[in-house]
Design an enzyme around this catalytic site. Structure first.
Site, PDB file in Angstrom:
ATOM      1  N   GLU A  59      -6.673  -6.053   9.769  1.00 29.84           N
ATOM      2  CA  GLU A  59      -6.192  -5.628   8.453  1.00 29.84           C
ATOM      3  C   GLU A  59      -5.965  -6.869   7.581  1.00 29.84           C
ATOM      4  O   GLU A  59      -5.505  -7.907   8.064  1.00 29.84           O
ATOM      5  CB  GLU A  59      -4.908  -4.785   8.580  1.00 29.84           C
ATOM      6  CG  GLU A  59      -4.645  -3.969   7.328  1.00 29.84           C
ATOM      7  CD  GLU A  59      -3.590  -2.870   7.496  1.00 29.84           C
ATOM      8  OE1 GLU A  59      -2.973  -2.760   8.562  1.00 29.84           O
ATOM      9  OE2 GLU A  59      -3.396  -2.115   6.518  1.00 29.84           O
ATOM     10  N   ASP A 110      -4.011  -8.114   5.443  1.00 25.19           N
ATOM     11  CA  ASP A 110      -2.788  -8.912   5.274  1.00 25.19           C
ATOM     12  C   ASP A 110      -2.713  -9.991   6.367  1.00 25.19           C
ATOM     13  O   ASP A 110      -1.949 -10.940   6.246  1.00 25.19           O
ATOM     14  CB  ASP A 110      -1.525  -8.045   5.258  1.00 25.19           C
ATOM     15  CG  ASP A 110      -1.425  -7.065   6.402  1.00 25.19           C
ATOM     16  OD1 ASP A 110      -2.460  -6.625   6.913  1.00 25.19           O
ATOM     17  OD2 ASP A 110      -0.286  -6.723   6.791  1.00 25.19           O
ATOM     18  N   TYR A 148      10.090   0.327   9.115  1.00 30.14           N
ATOM     19  CA  TYR A 148       8.731  -0.095   9.486  1.00 30.14           C
ATOM     20  C   TYR A 148       8.187   0.836  10.577  1.00 30.14           C
ATOM     21  O   TYR A 148       7.052   1.314  10.506  1.00 30.14           O
ATOM     22  CB  TYR A 148       8.829  -1.537   9.985  1.00 30.14           C
ATOM     23  CG  TYR A 148       7.536  -2.230  10.275  1.00 30.14           C
ATOM     24  CD1 TYR A 148       6.931  -3.045   9.323  1.00 30.14           C
ATOM     25  CD2 TYR A 148       6.942  -2.132  11.528  1.00 30.14           C
ATOM     26  CE1 TYR A 148       5.760  -3.727   9.605  1.00 30.14           C
ATOM     27  CE2 TYR A 148       5.768  -2.799  11.817  1.00 30.14           C
ATOM     28  CZ  TYR A 148       5.180  -3.600  10.852  1.00 30.14           C
ATOM     29  OH  TYR A 148       4.026  -4.265  11.144  1.00 30.14           O
ATOM     30  N   HIS A 192       5.049  -9.696  10.869  1.00 29.38           N
ATOM     31  CA  HIS A 192       5.867  -9.485   9.663  1.00 29.38           C
ATOM     32  C   HIS A 192       7.344  -9.659  10.023  1.00 29.38           C
ATOM     33  O   HIS A 192       7.794  -9.167  11.064  1.00 29.38           O
ATOM     34  CB  HIS A 192       5.703  -8.065   9.105  1.00 29.38           C
ATOM     35  CG  HIS A 192       4.328  -7.752   8.604  1.00 29.38           C
ATOM     36  ND1 HIS A 192       3.786  -8.347   7.489  1.00 29.38           N
ATOM     37  CD2 HIS A 192       3.394  -6.879   9.047  1.00 29.38           C
ATOM     38  CE1 HIS A 192       2.570  -7.860   7.270  1.00 29.38           C
ATOM     39  NE2 HIS A 192       2.310  -6.971   8.208  1.00 29.38           N
ATOM     40  N   ASP A 239       1.388  -6.554  14.355  1.00 33.09           N
ATOM     41  CA  ASP A 239       2.240  -5.642  13.577  1.00 33.09           C
ATOM     42  C   ASP A 239       3.384  -5.016  14.384  1.00 33.09           C
ATOM     43  O   ASP A 239       4.425  -4.669  13.818  1.00 33.09           O
ATOM     44  CB  ASP A 239       1.387  -4.510  12.983  1.00 33.09           C
ATOM     45  CG  ASP A 239       0.676  -4.933  11.703  1.00 33.09           C
ATOM     46  OD1 ASP A 239       1.209  -5.786  10.982  1.00 33.09           O
ATOM     47  OD2 ASP A 239      -0.403  -4.384  11.423  1.00 33.09           O
ATOM     48  N   HIS A 280      -5.575  -8.670  14.738  1.00 27.45           N
ATOM     49  CA  HIS A 280      -5.681  -7.419  13.963  1.00 27.45           C
ATOM     50  C   HIS A 280      -6.452  -7.728  12.684  1.00 27.45           C
ATOM     51  O   HIS A 280      -6.156  -8.717  12.013  1.00 27.45           O
ATOM     52  CB  HIS A 280      -4.258  -6.948  13.657  1.00 27.45           C
ATOM     53  CG  HIS A 280      -4.141  -5.744  12.792  1.00 27.45           C
ATOM     54  ND1 HIS A 280      -5.043  -4.705  12.820  1.00 27.45           N
ATOM     55  CD2 HIS A 280      -3.188  -5.390  11.885  1.00 27.45           C
ATOM     56  CE1 HIS A 280      -4.664  -3.776  11.951  1.00 27.45           C
ATOM     57  NE2 HIS A 280      -3.547  -4.166  11.361  1.00 27.45           N
ATOM     58  N   HIS A 327       0.811  -1.232   0.000  1.00 23.93           N
ATOM     59  CA  HIS A 327       0.000   0.000   0.000  1.00 23.93           C
ATOM     60  C   HIS A 327       0.843   1.281   0.000  1.00 23.93           C
ATOM     61  O   HIS A 327       0.672   2.185   0.796  1.00 23.93           O
ATOM     62  CB  HIS A 327      -1.105   0.001   1.072  1.00 23.93           C
ATOM     63  CG  HIS A 327      -0.680  -0.158   2.515  1.00 23.93           C
ATOM     64  ND1 HIS A 327       0.316   0.576   3.092  1.00 23.93           N
ATOM     65  CD2 HIS A 327      -1.175  -0.958   3.493  1.00 23.93           C
ATOM     66  CE1 HIS A 327       0.421   0.240   4.360  1.00 23.93           C
ATOM     67  NE2 HIS A 327      -0.460  -0.695   4.626  1.00 23.93           N
ATOM     68  N   HIS A 333      -1.417  -0.926  15.474  1.00 22.34           N
ATOM     69  CA  HIS A 333      -1.568   0.411  14.939  1.00 22.34           C
ATOM     70  C   HIS A 333      -2.988   0.730  14.464  1.00 22.34           C
ATOM     71  O   HIS A 333      -3.209   1.817  13.915  1.00 22.34           O
ATOM     72  CB  HIS A 333      -0.568   0.602  13.787  1.00 22.34           C
ATOM     73  CG  HIS A 333      -0.879  -0.205  12.563  1.00 22.34           C
ATOM     74  ND1 HIS A 333      -1.025   0.406  11.341  1.00 22.34           N
ATOM     75  CD2 HIS A 333      -1.123  -1.509  12.357  1.00 22.34           C
ATOM     76  CE1 HIS A 333      -1.302  -0.503  10.438  1.00 22.34           C
ATOM     77  NE2 HIS A 333      -1.374  -1.671  11.018  1.00 22.34           N
TER      78      HIS A 333
HETATM   79 FE1  FEO Z   1      -1.765  -3.579  10.030  1.00 18.80          FE
HETATM   80 FE2  FEO Z   1       0.345  -5.927   8.820  1.00 18.80          FE
HETATM   81  O1  FEO Z   1      -1.280  -5.002   8.959  1.00 18.80           O
END
Ligand code: FEO
Length: 391
Positions: free
Chosen positions: A77, A79, A186, A219, A158, A75, A21, A141
């Site tokens: 999101e 991903d 990051y 991640h 995250d 989370h 993104h 986040h």
């Molecule tokens: Fe907030 Fe890795 O997604």
């Protein structure tokens, strides 16, 4: 891959992604999901939708996906939650566990009929030999974010992550310099605007005194050799550390702004501080922001076009204001033909972000020798100001 007794990494490595993104993921990324095999079978987070098959294959090597009892979504999101709807088609008895805001997000993304149990900070789930503890982490986040903890292992989604695809799954299996560079990038591009919340969350973790031997983020690699290294780096970054370093960001039309940029840089270099110069059309904004993270000053230059900032500068200013970097000195400069505007607009955006503006400088057409002396002097004085703050 086993990371502790009964806990397995079942994530996916995305070697190819370069645009996350808008974030330049030069070294790819991973989507980490974890499977706990105890009396109950628990999946912690899923993976981006296009890696669903890989996730299922890894789960089935350890247990059957149909036998999952719980799916914890730290989370929403996509991903991390992107494979959820396909997994629950097979894991029919699995209960989803999420925070209150997580529940809202999951129902909006995947439908009202999900079987969700809402948890809050301190809630626990006994799954046999292990007990899982949940810690809400709103705005780290997203509003829904939460951490899951068990026996020295923190799975903070995250937080503490890095966009780094690698064959090694642990911090001690990858190049340390690359790892910290990606962790800083990051932090700078995802977490920097939330620095005050991070300080409070780190203090909260210290207060509840949970022993942490492994940090397994969603991640990048897992921190096992020295998790305090990334915790200490977060403390430093969240407080807005300041080095004797000036970042100069600019774009140019007919080189007037570029010539000014080079003179300002020369002035700062003359004072012995570190200077890095980025022409916006030749650089990536996410790399520039990484350099700004520990800089003492940022100087931004733009030519005026149509009474406005140059488009690349406008995009950069909007991005950096949203990231709310702390403890920086800001200065703005530029050139114009018949009517200015770019410098005033940059200052307007900076004021909106509450930035400390040191000075501004704008010249008509091309800079004269006298105006170039002023550019040199500006760089020199800002460098001296950084040094005095450090002292
Ligand atoms: Fe907030 Fe890795 O997604």
């Amino acid at each position: 891959m086993k990371i502790d007794e009964g806990i397995f990494w079942v994530g996916a490595i995305d070697w190819d992604i370069r645009d996350f993104h808008g974030y330049l993921t030069r070294r790819g990324t991973t989507y980490n999901a974890y499977l706990i095999k105890d009396e109950k079978k628990v999946l912690i987070d899923t993976v981006k939708y296009n890696f669903y098959e890989e996730l299922i294959k890894k789960i089935n090597e350890i247990t059957n996906v149909e036998e999952l009892d719980y799916i914890i979504i730290n989370h929403v999101e996509v991903d991390h939650s992107g494979s959820l709807s396909r997994i629950i088609e097979r894991a029919k008895r699995a209960k989803i566990i999420a925070s209150k805001r997580g529940e809202e997000g999951l129902r909006k993304y995947y439908g009202e009929n999900l079987n969700i149990e809402v948890v809050k900070t301190g809630d626990q789930l006994n799954i046999g030999k292990r007990t899982l503890t949940f810690i809400e982490a709103p705005m780290l986040h997203w509003p829904d974010s939460m951490f899951t903890y068990t026996d020295g292992i923190l799975m903070p989604n995250d937080a503490f992550g890095q966009h780094l695809a690698s064959s090694g799954r642990y911090d001690d299996e990858v190049d340390e310099e690359v790892l910290m560079e990606e962790a800083a990038k990051y932090y700078a591009n995802i977490l920097m605007p939330l620095s005050d919340l991070i300080i409070r969350k780190l203090q909260e973790l210290e207060k509840i005194n949970l022993p942490i031997k492994i940090i397994a983020p969603s991640h990048g690699v897992i921190w096992r050799s020295n998790p305090s290294k990334i915790i200490n780096a977060y403390k430093k970054w969240s407080e807005g550390m300041v080095k004797e370093k000036l970042i100069l960001v600019y774009d140019t039309m007919w080189r007037s702004t570029e010539i000014m940029a080079r003179k300002i840089a020369e002035g700062a270099i003359s004072q012995g501080i570190e200077v890095k110069v980025f022409k916006l059309r030749a650089s990536d904004a996410t790399d520039i922001v990484t350099e700004i993270l520990d800089a003492g000053a940022v100087v931004v230059g733009s030519p005026t076009i149509n009474n406005s900032m140059f488009p690349t500068v406008s995009a950069f200013m909007n991005y950096i204001v949203g990231l709310k970097p702390k403890r920086k000195i800001w200065a703005f400069f530029g050139s114009y033909g018949w009517g200015g505007g770019a410098v005033a607009q940059m200052m307007e955006v900076a004021k909106r972000g509450g930035f400390h503006i040191y000075e501004n400088l704008e010249v008509k057409y091309a800079p004269t020798d006298e105006e170039l002396r002023r550019c040199f002097d500006l760089g020199k004085r800002i460098a001296q100001e950084i040094k005095s703050i450090k002292a």
